[in-house]
Design a protein around this motif. Sequence first.
Motif, PDB file in Angstrom:
ATOM      1  N   SER A  36       0.836  -1.202   0.000  1.00 14.63           N
ATOM      2  CA  SER A  36       0.000   0.000   0.000  1.00 14.63           C
ATOM      3  C   SER A  36       0.873   1.255   0.000  1.00 14.63           C
ATOM      4  O   SER A  36       2.007   1.227   0.482  1.00 14.63           O
ATOM      5  N   ALA A  38       0.539   3.722   1.926  1.00 15.35           N
ATOM      6  CA  ALA A  38       0.800   4.051   3.326  1.00 15.35           C
ATOM      7  C   ALA A  38       1.941   3.230   3.905  1.00 15.35           C
ATOM      8  O   ALA A  38       2.589   3.646   4.857  1.00 15.35           O
ATOM      9  N   GLY A  39       2.214   2.058   3.337  1.00 17.11           N
ATOM     10  CA  GLY A  39       3.294   1.205   3.824  1.00 17.11           C
ATOM     11  C   GLY A  39       4.679   1.650   3.408  1.00 17.11           C
ATOM     12  O   GLY A  39       5.676   1.104   3.882  1.00 17.11           O
ATOM     13  N   GLU A  40       4.765   2.650   2.541  1.00 17.22           N
ATOM     14  CA  GLU A  40       6.068   3.113   2.058  1.00 17.22           C
ATOM     15  C   GLU A  40       6.946   3.635   3.192  1.00 17.22           C
ATOM     16  O   GLU A  40       8.158   3.433   3.178  1.00 17.22           O
ATOM     17  N   ARG A  41       6.354   4.295   4.171  1.00 17.37           N
ATOM     18  CA  ARG A  41       7.146   4.810   5.295  1.00 17.37           C
ATOM     19  C   ARG A  41       7.755   3.671   6.108  1.00 17.37           C
ATOM     20  O   ARG A  41       8.871   3.780   6.611  1.00 17.37           O
ATOM     21  N   GLY A 137       3.722  -1.338   8.862  1.00 17.56           N
ATOM     22  CA  GLY A 137       3.079  -0.052   8.654  1.00 17.56           C
ATOM     23  C   GLY A 137       1.705  -0.046   9.280  1.00 17.56           C
ATOM     24  O   GLY A 137       1.147  -1.082   9.628  1.00 17.56           O
ATOM     25  N   ARG A 139      -1.898   1.984   8.348  1.00 20.86           N
ATOM     26  CA  ARG A 139      -2.541   2.883   7.389  1.00 20.86           C
ATOM     27  C   ARG A 139      -3.505   3.850   8.029  1.00 20.86           C
ATOM     28  O   ARG A 139      -3.989   4.749   7.391  1.00 20.86           O
ATOM     29  N   ARG A 168       3.396   4.614  11.093  1.00 23.10           N
ATOM     30  CA  ARG A 168       2.148   5.083  10.469  1.00 23.10           C
ATOM     31  C   ARG A 168       2.452   5.712   9.122  1.00 23.10           C
ATOM     32  O   ARG A 168       3.432   6.422   8.961  1.00 23.10           O
ATOM     33  N   GLY A 169       1.564   5.437   8.176  1.00 28.43           N
ATOM     34  CA  GLY A 169       1.704   5.984   6.835  1.00 28.43           C
ATOM     35  C   GLY A 169       1.436   7.478   6.810  1.00 28.43           C
ATOM     36  O   GLY A 169       0.781   8.023   7.704  1.00 28.43           O
ATOM     37  N   ASP A 171      -0.527   9.058   5.019  1.00 27.79           N
ATOM     38  CA  ASP A 171      -1.929   9.389   4.869  1.00 27.79           C
ATOM     39  C   ASP A 171      -2.794   8.797   5.990  1.00 27.79           C
ATOM     40  O   ASP A 171      -4.005   8.804   5.912  1.00 27.79           O
TER      41      ASP A 171
END
Length: 174
Positions: A36, A38-41, A137, A139, A168-169, A171
């Motif tokens: 996702s 949001a999982g990039e962080r 992560g 979201r 936490r992502g 967004d």
Amino acid sequence: VGSTAVHLAAHGRCPVLVVREQPVAEGPIVLGVDGSPAGERAVDFAFEEAAFRGTGLVALHAWTTWNATLPPPQDPSLPYANQPGALAAEEERLLSEALAGHRERYPEVAVEHQVVHGGTREALIEAGRSAQLTVVGARGRGGFAGLLLGSVSQALLHHAHGPVAVVRGADAHH
């Protein structure tokens, strides 16, 4: 895990580290990857942490036929829309795309891809047994109104064998 740790993980604006048991001195960082945005962080955090600690990274993506990303049908006239193995190949692609660019930025971090057909919570709890740290992560909402941590983050906070970082992502709802 007490309510304070869960609250911080749900509402924190920075990564929250919860140490449940004695940390493992050796071993990789385990990263739960869902693909996702949001999982990039969490991916960024895990690579930074692995580089800082001088250890490898196990990037784990678990899937079932119920949550798999469906590839476009190869031939709709066939009895099955996709060839055998198409779902697994699509999940492999999802993991590779989520990690894209990080190997170039962190060439010193050895990365092992693990795509598991099975439950995410169980796979991450098991992989975390020999890890220095498990990173996931968050979201924002976990599918139920008012639940700010998803079931995977909740399960890890309550059942992981070592430290867990919830990231936490960008967004995520606050």
